[in-house]
Design a protein around this motif. Structure first.
Motif, PDB file in Angstrom:
ATOM      1  N   ASP A 276      31.136 -11.617  12.933  1.00 39.63           N
ATOM      2  CA  ASP A 276      32.487 -12.168  12.765  1.00 39.63           C
ATOM      3  C   ASP A 276      33.483 -11.222  13.415  1.00 39.63           C
ATOM      4  O   ASP A 276      34.090 -10.390  12.756  1.00 39.63           O
ATOM      5  N   HIS A 277      33.616 -11.357  14.732  1.00 41.97           N
ATOM      6  CA  HIS A 277      34.559 -10.523  15.475  1.00 41.97           C
ATOM      7  C   HIS A 277      35.482 -11.419  16.295  1.00 41.97           C
ATOM      8  O   HIS A 277      35.052 -12.471  16.801  1.00 41.97           O
ATOM      9  N   ILE A 278      36.698 -10.997  16.450  1.00 41.40           N
ATOM     10  CA  ILE A 278      37.672 -11.784  17.212  1.00 41.40           C
ATOM     11  C   ILE A 278      37.236 -11.930  18.659  1.00 41.40           C
ATOM     12  O   ILE A 278      37.560 -12.917  19.327  1.00 41.40           O
ATOM     13  N   THR A 279      36.453 -10.977  19.165  1.00 44.09           N
ATOM     14  CA  THR A 279      36.000 -11.017  20.549  1.00 44.09           C
ATOM     15  C   THR A 279      34.748 -11.872  20.737  1.00 44.09           C
ATOM     16  O   THR A 279      34.271 -12.028  21.854  1.00 44.09           O
ATOM     17  N   ASN A 280      34.205 -12.444  19.654  1.00 38.47           N
ATOM     18  CA  ASN A 280      33.001 -13.280  19.769  1.00 38.47           C
ATOM     19  C   ASN A 280      33.256 -14.516  20.616  1.00 38.47           C
ATOM     20  O   ASN A 280      34.382 -15.028  20.686  1.00 38.47           O
ATOM     21  N   GLU A 281      32.180 -15.026  21.222  1.00 39.68           N
ATOM     22  CA  GLU A 281      32.262 -16.312  21.916  1.00 39.68           C
ATOM     23  C   GLU A 281      32.665 -17.409  20.929  1.00 39.68           C
ATOM     24  O   GLU A 281      33.536 -18.221  21.208  1.00 39.68           O
ATOM     25  N   PHE A 282      32.015 -17.428  19.749  1.00 44.59           N
ATOM     26  CA  PHE A 282      32.295 -18.421  18.714  1.00 44.59           C
ATOM     27  C   PHE A 282      32.630 -17.725  17.405  1.00 44.59           C
ATOM     28  O   PHE A 282      32.095 -16.658  17.114  1.00 44.59           O
ATOM     29  N   PHE A 283      33.478 -18.361  16.591  1.00 47.92           N
ATOM     30  CA  PHE A 283      33.603 -17.969  15.192  1.00 47.92           C
ATOM     31  C   PHE A 283      32.484 -18.670  14.421  1.00 47.92           C
ATOM     32  O   PHE A 283      31.950 -19.694  14.862  1.00 47.92           O
ATOM     33  N   PRO A 284      32.124 -18.167  13.259  1.00 44.61           N
ATOM     34  CA  PRO A 284      30.905 -18.652  12.608  1.00 44.61           C
ATOM     35  C   PRO A 284      30.883 -20.117  12.202  1.00 44.61           C
ATOM     36  O   PRO A 284      29.872 -20.789  12.403  1.00 44.61           O
ATOM     37  N   MET A 285      31.941 -20.651  11.611  1.00 43.97           N
ATOM     38  CA  MET A 285      31.803 -21.927  10.901  1.00 43.97           C
ATOM     39  C   MET A 285      31.318 -23.068  11.796  1.00 43.97           C
ATOM     40  O   MET A 285      30.309 -23.720  11.502  1.00 43.97           O
ATOM     41  N   ALA A 286      32.001 -23.317  12.890  1.00 44.16           N
ATOM     42  CA  ALA A 286      31.647 -24.463  13.728  1.00 44.16           C
ATOM     43  C   ALA A 286      30.270 -24.290  14.360  1.00 44.16           C
ATOM     44  O   ALA A 286      29.462 -25.225  14.396  1.00 44.16           O
ATOM     45  N   SER A 287      29.992 -23.095  14.865  1.00 42.04           N
ATOM     46  CA  SER A 287      28.727 -22.875  15.561  1.00 42.04           C
ATOM     47  C   SER A 287      27.543 -22.904  14.603  1.00 42.04           C
ATOM     48  O   SER A 287      26.480 -23.458  14.925  1.00 42.04           O
ATOM     49  N   LEU A 288      27.688 -22.339  13.412  1.00 37.17           N
ATOM     50  CA  LEU A 288      26.589 -22.374  12.447  1.00 37.17           C
ATOM     51  C   LEU A 288      26.333 -23.791  11.948  1.00 37.17           C
ATOM     52  O   LEU A 288      25.184 -24.177  11.696  1.00 37.17           O
ATOM     53  N   MET A 289      27.384 -24.577  11.804  1.00 36.06           N
ATOM     54  CA  MET A 289      27.196 -25.961  11.371  1.00 36.06           C
ATOM     55  C   MET A 289      26.452 -26.754  12.445  1.00 36.06           C
ATOM     56  O   MET A 289      25.581 -27.576  12.139  1.00 36.06           O
ATOM     57  N   ALA A 290      26.756 -26.485  13.708  1.00 36.82           N
ATOM     58  CA  ALA A 290      26.035 -27.156  14.795  1.00 36.82           C
ATOM     59  C   ALA A 290      24.561 -26.775  14.784  1.00 36.82           C
ATOM     60  O   ALA A 290      23.686 -27.613  15.007  1.00 36.82           O
ATOM     61  N   ALA A 291      24.277 -25.491  14.503  1.00 39.84           N
ATOM     62  CA  ALA A 291      22.887 -25.041  14.435  1.00 39.84           C
ATOM     63  C   ALA A 291      22.151 -25.694  13.272  1.00 39.84           C
ATOM     64  O   ALA A 291      20.986 -26.084  13.397  1.00 39.84           O
ATOM     65  N   ALA A 292      22.816 -25.829  12.136  1.00 36.69           N
ATOM     66  CA  ALA A 292      22.197 -26.475  10.977  1.00 36.69           C
ATOM     67  C   ALA A 292      21.895 -27.943  11.261  1.00 36.69           C
ATOM     68  O   ALA A 292      20.840 -28.459  10.888  1.00 36.69           O
ATOM     69  N   ASP A 293      22.807 -28.616  11.930  1.00 38.71           N
ATOM     70  CA  ASP A 293      22.597 -30.032  12.257  1.00 38.71           C
ATOM     71  C   ASP A 293      21.420 -30.232  13.209  1.00 38.71           C
ATOM     72  O   ASP A 293      20.764 -31.277  13.183  1.00 38.71           O
ATOM     73  N   ALA A 294      21.165 -29.224  14.055  1.00 37.94           N
ATOM     74  CA  ALA A 294      20.113 -29.348  15.065  1.00 37.94           C
ATOM     75  C   ALA A 294      18.740 -28.947  14.548  1.00 37.94           C
ATOM     76  O   ALA A 294      17.743 -29.111  15.252  1.00 37.94           O
ATOM     77  N   THR A 295      18.666 -28.429  13.318  1.00 35.54           N
ATOM     78  CA  THR A 295      17.398 -27.931  12.777  1.00 35.54           C
ATOM     79  C   THR A 295      17.141 -28.544  11.403  1.00 35.54           C
ATOM     80  O   THR A 295      17.993 -29.246  10.853  1.00 35.54           O
ATOM     81  N   LYS A 296      15.964 -28.246  10.843  1.00 36.35           N
ATOM     82  CA  LYS A 296      15.592 -28.829   9.554  1.00 36.35           C
ATOM     83  C   LYS A 296      15.461 -27.790   8.449  1.00 36.35           C
ATOM     84  O   LYS A 296      15.853 -28.039   7.313  1.00 36.35           O
ATOM     85  N   THR A 297      14.874 -26.641   8.760  1.00 38.22           N
ATOM     86  CA  THR A 297      14.615 -25.632   7.731  1.00 38.22           C
ATOM     87  C   THR A 297      15.316 -24.304   8.001  1.00 38.22           C
ATOM     88  O   THR A 297      15.400 -23.462   7.116  1.00 38.22           O
ATOM     89  N   LEU A 298      15.787 -24.094   9.215  1.00 37.64           N
ATOM     90  CA  LEU A 298      16.415 -22.822   9.586  1.00 37.64           C
ATOM     91  C   LEU A 298      17.638 -22.553   8.723  1.00 37.64           C
ATOM     92  O   LEU A 298      18.529 -23.391   8.591  1.00 37.64           O
ATOM     93  N   ARG A 299      17.684 -21.363   8.119  1.00 40.59           N
ATOM     94  CA  ARG A 299      18.855 -20.978   7.354  1.00 40.59           C
ATOM     95  C   ARG A 299      19.891 -20.393   8.303  1.00 40.59           C
ATOM     96  O   ARG A 299      19.550 -19.889   9.372  1.00 40.59           O
ATOM     97  N   ILE A 300      21.156 -20.492   7.919  1.00 38.40           N
ATOM     98  CA  ILE A 300      22.247 -19.997   8.749  1.00 38.40           C
ATOM     99  C   ILE A 300      23.061 -18.992   7.927  1.00 38.40           C
ATOM    100  O   ILE A 300      23.061 -19.031   6.698  1.00 38.40           O
ATOM    101  N   GLY A 301      23.734 -18.085   8.623  1.00 35.85           N
ATOM    102  CA  GLY A 301      24.511 -17.115   7.866  1.00 35.85           C
ATOM    103  C   GLY A 301      25.369 -16.235   8.748  1.00 35.85           C
ATOM    104  O   GLY A 301      25.352 -16.320   9.979  1.00 35.85           O
ATOM    105  N   THR A 302      26.130 -15.384   8.090  1.00 38.27           N
ATOM    106  CA  THR A 302      27.007 -14.443   8.774  1.00 38.27           C
ATOM    107  C   THR A 302      26.523 -13.024   8.522  1.00 38.27           C
ATOM    108  O   THR A 302      26.054 -12.683   7.452  1.00 38.27           O
ATOM    109  N   LEU A 303      26.672 -12.193   9.530  1.00 42.28           N
ATOM    110  CA  LEU A 303      26.337 -10.779   9.412  1.00 42.28           C
ATOM    111  C   LEU A 303      27.394  -9.992  10.197  1.00 42.28           C
ATOM    112  O   LEU A 303      27.138  -9.559  11.294  1.00 42.28           O
ATOM    113  N   VAL A 304      28.532  -9.762   9.634  1.00 44.09           N
ATOM    114  CA  VAL A 304      29.025 -10.291   8.374  1.00 44.09           C
ATOM    115  C   VAL A 304      30.471 -10.737   8.561  1.00 44.09           C
ATOM    116  O   VAL A 304      31.133 -10.305   9.494  1.00 44.09           O
TER     117      VAL A 304
END
Length: 318
Positions: free
Chosen positions: A41-69
């Motif tokens: 979670d850095h301002i210089t990141n390509e993506f902020f966590p919420m939108a990108s992690l939700m996209a990853a969750a939608d594309a998978t079935k069992t993969l857990r998602i999270g922030t570090l940190v």
């Protein structure tokens, strides 16, 4: 006989250039047996966590998602609680909340946020954790502290995982690790960064890790056995010749006053064969109780996810 926690592995990345590559990264991590896909979670990141992690969750079935940190200083804890609960609900209960006190001074300076002393940032994080946990409960939030005040607020939505998504904290200093020992479900063992941004050489040895585990054990008391310990592997290379791999690592990272022997002893760096890595990780679980390992994989080095997969298969295979 003490409980031996099963191994699991995660991947942390800072984003990818487009949607297609991000979806490919998430599905590949899931197919190769990784447990979690994580974002910092850095301002210089390509993506902020919420939108990108939700996209990853939608594309998978069992993969857990999270922030570090998540950086606590960038959001009010009530706003963060709403974001976390929404991620957990919409992902079907697959979110893991990594949160910290903030450490990267340059990004604070870039956006004009005061970078206060570590003790004050940790104090603020401690209050935020209380508000977060209240927000995830079924009762209205009422909190008055030095840094935050919330009055009779019913925070919605609520997460699927109860009483809340797993809370993961990490650090290198005794004060932050002690707070994590009292409040977190998972704790990351990291190096302690000095005020000037440097890291002492003694931080990169296994004995220092063992000392940090003892700090956690002392502060956690009876709840120690329920805490999952993790480590971030910041360097990785599959190689038959460790000496050559260490020399390349020193050149690639432009390290000064660092020897090959120091690199090979560094617990946060993995260089060698699959068999060597499996043995090393097994030893860390036996000695330190660390069972969760996170591989750093910038999008330009996606091949390391595949290269490390045989280790994942041997230690956490289905």
């Amino acid at each position: 006989m003490p409980h031996v926690r099963p191994f699991r592995f995660g991947v942390i990345t800072d984003g990818v250039p487009n949607r297609e590559e991000w979806i490919t990264r998430a599905r590949e991590a899931e197919d190769l047996g990784y447990s979690t896909l994580l974002l910092p979670d850095h301002i210089t990141n390509e993506f902020f966590p919420m939108a990108s992690l939700m996209a990853a969750a939608d594309a998978t079935k069992t993969l857990r998602i999270g922030t570090l940190v998540y950086n606590n200083d960038l959001r009010h804890p009530v706003l963060l609680a709403k974001e976390v609960a929404a991620l957990d609900m919409l992902s079907g209960g697959r979110f893991e909340l990594g949160i910290g006190a903030g450490w990267n001074r340059p990004e604070y300076d870039q956006v004009g946020v005061p970078f206060e002393r570590a003790g004050l940032r940790i104090e603020r994080l401690e209050e935020a954790l209380q508000i977060l946990k209240q927000s995830f409960s079924d009762e209205p939030v009422n909190f008055t502290g030095k840094h935050y005040s919330v009055t009779n607020l019913n925070v919605t939505p609520k997460p699927i995982q109860r009483p809340h998504p797993p809370i993961v904290m990490g650090g290198g200093g005794k004060k932050l690790l002690s707070l994590a020992a009292r409040e977190a479900d998972g704790i990351g063992l990291h190096v302690k960064v000095n005020d000037n941004g440097t890291v002492d050489a003694t931080e990169n040895i296994e004995d220092t890790l063992a000392e940090k585990v003892e700090w956690i054990r002392e502060a956690a008391g009876e709840r120690f056995s329920s805490i999952e310990l993790n480590m971030l592997l910041s360097g990785f290379a599959l190689a038959r010749n460790q000496q050559e791999a260490a020399e390349h690592y020193i050149r690639e990272n432009e390290l000064r006053d660092v020897t090959v022997e120091q690199v090979l002893a560094n617990p946060y760096v993995m260089l060698g064969t699959t068999e060597h890595m499996v043995e090393r990780i097994q030893r860390w679980r036996e000695r330190l109780g660390v069972s969760y390992f996170v591989l750093r994989a910038e999008y330009r080095r996606a091949e390391c996810i595949r290269a490390f997969a045989p280790v994942v298969a041997q230690l956490a295979g289905k």
